[in-house]
Motif scaffolding. Structure first.
Motif: not given
Length: 248
Positions: A86, A93, A139
């Motif tokens: 990641v 986001p 996320s």
């Protein structure tokens, strides 16, 4: 930061730690949404990670005799791999996407248990949980309902479930602090709350965790599992409404 916002963060830290101390995951879900309401996304991730690191770490300490250590070490290994991926992608986001993900994550509690034969006490499944849960945590900010799927088929009792999940989440929240905090540190700190908010919120989280453990001792295993599903679902529906409101 206004005094009202600071007070909101401190009170929320206590209440969500209390909730997590009882049910093992709902508090982090509420806390992430609360952080996102008053802070930019990256700062919300880091603030949430710091507070949940303390809450989960303290819960793991309080219940350390119940931790399933083989599960924890396998989880930690896969969690580090997920964090590295990641971080390399550099995904952050937007606020509406964050609330959408926060709303969808709780719906995982309704996945029929017959669809998935997962058991965190098995090494391949513990590794899968570390990778998938940390990836989702980075996320959406939270991944408690996904983590729960790996524990519902184990023979662990409610104390072992809460203790082991708390210990695994130490690694997920560390990943969140590092992945989102490093860019903020380079940029001068962004919109992070001042240090004194953490100085008050951290002991509030510890106090809430301790109080939650007191309530947990008085719940039956049946009530523990039933209430968890309905609480996180209600929270998820609120977040889906919030995502809709921001978008439209």
């Amino acid at each position: 930061m206004s005094s009202a916002t600071a007070a909101f963060l401190i009170l929320t830290a206590f209440l969500t730690a209390l909730l997590s101390g009882i049910f093992g995951m709902a508090g982090g879900l509420v806390l992430m949404g609360a952080m996102a309401l008053v802070l930019p996304v990256s700062a919300a991730f880091v603030t949430h990670g710091l507070l949940q690191l303390v809450a989960n770490g303290w819960r793991a300490v309080l219940h350390r005799r119940h931790i399933a250590w083989p599960v924890l070490w396998n989880y930690a290994l896969a969690s580090a791999v997920a964090a590295a991926i990641v971080a390399a992608i550099g995904f952050v986001p937007s606020k509406p996407v964050l609330f959408l993900l926060l709303g969808l994550v709780p719906m995982l509690v309704w996945v029929p248990k017959s669809w998935l034969q997962l058991d965190a006490s098995r090494t391949p499944h513990a590794l899968a949980s570390g990778f998938l849960v940390t990836g989702l945590n980075l996320s959406a900010g939270v991944a408690g309902p996904l983590l729960d799927i790996f524990f519902v088929r184990t023979s662990l009792n409610r104390h072992q479930i809460v203790a082991t999940k708390a210990a695994t989440q130490i690694f997920s929240h560390l990943a969140k602090i590092i992945v989102y905090g490093a860019p903020l540190l380079v940029g001068g700190g962004g919109a992070m709350p001042p240090w004194w908010v953490f100085a008050l919120a951290i002991p509030a989280s510890m106090l809430g965790t301790t109080a939650g453990g007191w309530v947990l001792d008085r719940l039956s295993d049946a009530n523990f599992k039933r209430w968890t599903a309905w609480i996180v679902t209600a929270i998820g529906l609120f977040y889906l409404w919030k995502a809709w409101e921001i978008w439209f």
